[in-house]
Design an enzyme around this catalytic site. Structure first.
Site, PDB file in Angstrom:
ATOM      1  N   ASP A   9       0.595  -1.296   0.724  1.00  0.00           N
ATOM      2  CA  ASP A   9       0.249   0.115  -0.016  1.00  0.00           C
ATOM      3  C   ASP A   9       0.908   1.499   0.571  1.00  0.00           C
ATOM      4  OD1 ASP A   9      -2.196   1.544   0.245  1.00  0.00           O
ATOM      5  OD2 ASP A   9      -1.991   1.936   2.685  1.00  0.00           O
ATOM      6  N   ASP A  11       0.161   4.847   0.905  1.00  0.00           N
ATOM      7  CA  ASP A  11      -0.024   5.246   2.316  1.00  0.00           C
ATOM      8  C   ASP A  11       0.183   5.195   3.931  1.00  0.00           C
ATOM      9  OD1 ASP A  11      -1.728   8.424   1.096  1.00  0.00           O
ATOM     10  OD2 ASP A  11      -2.272   7.659   0.251  1.00  0.00           O
TER      11      ASP A  11
END
Length: 216
Positions: A9, A11
Site C-alpha cells: 500500500d 499511504d
C-alpha cells in the site's frame, strides 16, 4: 511457502502520509462536507471518491461531491509534493526483496496522478514491477477484495502466493478477502487502527523488513 510477490500500500506504508491526511480531513475536508463529526478510522484506506458516497449514506452532506473531490485534489498536491517522507530504509527493502527473487508492486486506492507525484519525488518509479491504482478497475475499494484480486492478475501470481503490506483495517481486510497473506504496519500515526486480522504486525521499518524477508 515463501510468497512470490509483495504488494505495498502507499499511504502510511511507503510514505508517512496518513497523519497528514487525518489532519487535513479532520480540520478541513470533513467539516466542510459533513454535518457532524465522522470517525476518520472508518474510511482510512478507501478511495476518496467512495468516501463521499459512504458518508452521504450516513450523514447530511453540506457540499457537493465535486467540491469534496476538489478539496482532496488540492490536499494531495500539498501532501505528496511537499510534506511526506519515505519510510526509513524503504528503497533498501525493495532492493532486498527483488534480490530475493520476489516481484514487488505498489497497490493503492489513490489515483495514478497522486502515486506518480510520490514516485517522481523519491525516484522510485523503476523500483516496482507493477504500479496499480484502484482507479484502473470498475470495482469496489478496500475493504472489498477487488483491487487485490486485480493486482494478483497483473503481477501474474496466485493470491495465495502474495503478501500485502497494509496500515489500515480496511486494507488488511481487502488483502485477506482476496486470499492473500497480510502484514499490518504500525506507521506511528496518531490513529491506532485494528490490524488483528493480519498474519503479522510490524511495529517499525526494521521489523517489517525482518518479517518480509523471513516471510512470516
Amino acid at each position: 511457502m515463501q510468497s512470490k510477490a509483495v504488494l505495498f500500500d502507499m499511504d502510511g506504508v511507503i510514505v508517512n502520509s496518513e497523519r497528514y491526511w487525518v489532519e487535513r480531513e479532520e480540520e478541513e475536508i470533513l467539516p466542510a462536507a459533513v454535518d457532524g463529526s465522522p470517525d476518520t478510522s472508518e474510511t482510512t484506506g478507501m478511495n476518496f471518491r467512495e468516501i463521499y458516497d459512504y458518508l452521504e449514506e450516513r450523514n447530511e452532506m453540506t457540499e457537493s461531491k465535486d467540491e469534496f473531490v476538489a478539496r482532496y485534489e488540492d490536499a494531495a498536491r500539498d501532501i505528496y509534493g511537499e510534506k511526506v517522507e519515505l519510510q526509513e530504509g524503504f528503497a533498501d527493502l525493495l532492493a532486498a526483496l527483488r534480490e530475493d527473487g520476489r516481484t514487488v508492486a505498489l497497490v493503492s486506492s489513490s489515483p495514478h496522478d497522486w502515486i506518480d507525484r510520490m514516485l517522481d519525488r523519491f525516484d522510485l518509479r523503476e523500483e516496482f514491477d507493477q504500479i496499480i491504482s484502484a482507479e484502473e478497475i470498475d470495482g469496489k475499494s478496500k475493504p472489498e477484495p477487488d483491487v487485490y484480486e486485480y493486482a494478483a492478475e497483473q503481477v501474474g501470481v496466485e493470491p495465495a502466493e502474495c503478501i500485502a503490506v497494509e496500515d489500515s483495517t480496511n486494507g488488511v481486510k481487502s488483502a485477506k478477502a482476496a486470499g492473500m497473506k497480510a502484514v499490518g504496519y504500525r506507521n506511528q500515526s496518531d490513529e491506532e487502527l485494528d490490524l488483528s486480522e493480519a498474519d503479522a504486525v510490524a511495529e517499525s521499518p526494521a521489523e517489517l523488513r525482518e518479517i518480509l524477508l523471513a516471510d512470516a
